[in-house]
Scaffold this motif. Structure first.
Motif, PDB file in Angstrom:
ATOM      1  N   GLN A  96       0.826  -1.201   0.000  1.00  0.00           N
ATOM      2  CA  GLN A  96       0.000   0.000   0.000  1.00  0.00           C
ATOM      3  C   GLN A  96       0.865   1.259   0.000  1.00  0.00           C
ATOM      4  O   GLN A  96       1.896   1.325   0.662  1.00  0.00           O
ATOM      5  CB  GLN A  96      -0.906   0.010   1.235  1.00  0.00           C
ATOM      6  CG  GLN A  96      -1.831  -1.197   1.332  1.00  0.00           C
ATOM      7  CD  GLN A  96      -2.747  -1.319   0.140  1.00  0.00           C
ATOM      8  OE1 GLN A  96      -3.394  -0.347  -0.269  1.00  0.00           O
ATOM      9  NE2 GLN A  96      -2.809  -2.500  -0.447  1.00  0.00           N
ATOM     10  N   SER A 108      -0.300   4.205   1.055  1.00  0.00           N
ATOM     11  CA  SER A 108      -0.694   5.014   2.205  1.00  0.00           C
ATOM     12  C   SER A 108       0.296   4.873   3.360  1.00  0.00           C
ATOM     13  O   SER A 108       0.724   3.764   3.690  1.00  0.00           O
ATOM     14  CB  SER A 108      -2.092   4.601   2.661  1.00  0.00           C
ATOM     15  OG  SER A 108      -2.505   5.329   3.788  1.00  0.00           O
ATOM     16  N   SER A 109       0.666   6.005   3.942  1.00  0.00           N
ATOM     17  CA  SER A 109       1.575   6.064   5.098  1.00  0.00           C
ATOM     18  C   SER A 109       2.969   5.525   4.771  1.00  0.00           C
ATOM     19  O   SER A 109       3.614   4.912   5.624  1.00  0.00           O
ATOM     20  CB  SER A 109       0.987   5.296   6.296  1.00  0.00           C
ATOM     21  OG  SER A 109      -0.252   5.847   6.691  1.00  0.00           O
ATOM     22  N   SER A 110       3.434   5.752   3.550  1.00  0.00           N
ATOM     23  CA  SER A 110       4.783   5.312   3.174  1.00  0.00           C
ATOM     24  C   SER A 110       5.643   6.514   2.781  1.00  0.00           C
ATOM     25  O   SER A 110       5.141   7.533   2.300  1.00  0.00           O
ATOM     26  CB  SER A 110       4.723   4.316   2.015  1.00  0.00           C
ATOM     27  OG  SER A 110       4.197   4.906   0.840  1.00  0.00           O
ATOM     28  N   ASN A 161       0.733  10.268   2.329  1.00  0.00           N
ATOM     29  CA  ASN A 161       0.104  10.360   3.642  1.00  0.00           C
ATOM     30  C   ASN A 161      -1.237   9.628   3.650  1.00  0.00           C
ATOM     31  O   ASN A 161      -1.887   9.470   2.608  1.00  0.00           O
ATOM     32  CB  ASN A 161      -0.078  11.832   4.020  1.00  0.00           C
ATOM     33  CG  ASN A 161       1.240  12.593   3.915  1.00  0.00           C
ATOM     34  OD1 ASN A 161       2.242  12.208   4.503  1.00  0.00           O
ATOM     35  ND2 ASN A 161       1.245  13.670   3.129  1.00  0.00           N
ATOM     36  N   ASN A 162      -1.671   9.182   4.839  1.00  0.00           N
ATOM     37  CA  ASN A 162      -2.881   8.366   4.918  1.00  0.00           C
ATOM     38  C   ASN A 162      -4.163   9.166   4.740  1.00  0.00           C
ATOM     39  O   ASN A 162      -5.251   8.597   4.728  1.00  0.00           O
ATOM     40  CB  ASN A 162      -2.924   7.567   6.227  1.00  0.00           C
ATOM     41  CG  ASN A 162      -2.917   8.453   7.461  1.00  0.00           C
ATOM     42  OD1 ASN A 162      -3.097   9.666   7.373  1.00  0.00           O
ATOM     43  ND2 ASN A 162      -2.702   7.844   8.613  1.00  0.00           N
ATOM     44  N   ASP A 163      -4.051  10.481   4.583  1.00  0.00           N
ATOM     45  CA  ASP A 163      -5.241  11.308   4.329  1.00  0.00           C
ATOM     46  C   ASP A 163      -5.423  11.599   2.843  1.00  0.00           C
ATOM     47  O   ASP A 163      -6.236  12.450   2.465  1.00  0.00           O
ATOM     48  CB  ASP A 163      -5.166  12.620   5.120  1.00  0.00           C
ATOM     49  CG  ASP A 163      -3.962  13.476   4.732  1.00  0.00           C
ATOM     50  OD1 ASP A 163      -3.142  13.026   3.905  1.00  0.00           O
ATOM     51  OD2 ASP A 163      -3.839  14.599   5.273  1.00  0.00           O
TER      52      ASP A 163
END
Length: 253
Positions: A138, A140-142, A170-172
């Motif tokens: 994923q 996201s958040s990497s 970012n996860n947003d």
């Protein structure tokens, strides 16, 4: 005939309990894995073979070359190939031997088992052929460092020495980072292996060192804007354009 009613209720309850307790079938589609043990040898020669299942296709790296083909899954039964093809790059003898052993192993797979974050592959006799650790595929958040990018002139070029380009997903749903001189931000949306990056904005600071850094920044941001698909393998992220040209290559931060 009233004595049949309790029996029917008990039978129905038994079926419901059995269904509730039955394990959910594991689907490999959309998963990615990193080799940890190959035919009993866990001293993988400083390389990272990978295995990615996506929409009936299987692919990855054997540690030297990229490979791809088809696979079919029926419950715990698994068949890979027989149409596997790979690139033809040459590597050192030890890596080539292990790569050959890895691809041979894939053609012998008959069944598999997923236990948490571990995937085990078995041959027709039930012998364990290889084990893999699950990798996070994923965005996201990497966080990533850019290693190379498409310069817009049909070439992929490395990041200038003494400069650094970073990217954070970012996860947003926002993307941010530093393009070498200026900070940038924007948004991204993923659907399977597809990704759209849009609304890119950057600060307007001017830098003169290292030489060519401003041109690099412009080329990188243009490359980021044409990204259409992505693939994560181990610590590497490859992003490609809609016409399957490499847009950006990154290494996990």
């Amino acid at each position: 005939m009233s004595f049949m009613k309790p029996f029917i209720r008990i039978a129905t309850l038994s079926i419901l309990l059995f269904t509730a307790c039955s394990p959910t079938p594991v689907t490999l589609a959309g998963s990615g894995w990193i080799l940890s043990n190959l035919m009993g040898d866990n001293s993988v020669a400083n390389i990272t073979p990978t295995l990615i299942f996506q929409d009936g296709n299987v692919g990855g790296s054997d540690g030297c070359n990229r490979y791809n083909g088809s696979y079919s899954q029926d419950g715990k039964k698994l068949e890979i190939g027989p149409d596997l093809v790979s690139t033809m790059m040459a590597c050192s003898d030890d890596i080539m031997q292990q790569a050959s052993k890895y691809q041979e192993m894939l053609t012998k797979v008959e069944t598999f088992k997923v236990d948490g974050e571990k995937l085990s592959l078995y041959n027709a006799d039930g012998k364990e052929l290889a084990t893999f650790e699950k990798q996070d595929t994923q965005l996201s958040s990497s966080n990533w460092f850019v290693s190379s990018y498409n310069n817009g002139n049909q070439a992929v070029t490395s990041v200038l020495a003494d400069s650094e380009i970073t990217v954070a997903f970012n996860n947003d749903g926002t993307i941010s980072g530093n393009a070498g001189c200026n900070s940038f931000s924007g948004s991204y949306v993923t659907e399977g292996i597809n990704v759209t990056i849009s609304d890119l904005l950057n600060t307007l600071k001017a830098c003169d060192q290292p030489e060519g850094i401003m041109g690099q920044e412009t080329q990188f941001l243009n490359a980021l804007s044409i990204v259409s698909t992505y693939r994560i393998e181990g610590s590497q992220l490859e992003m490609r354009s809609a016409d399957d040209a490499i847009a950006v290559n990154l290494t996990r931060n």
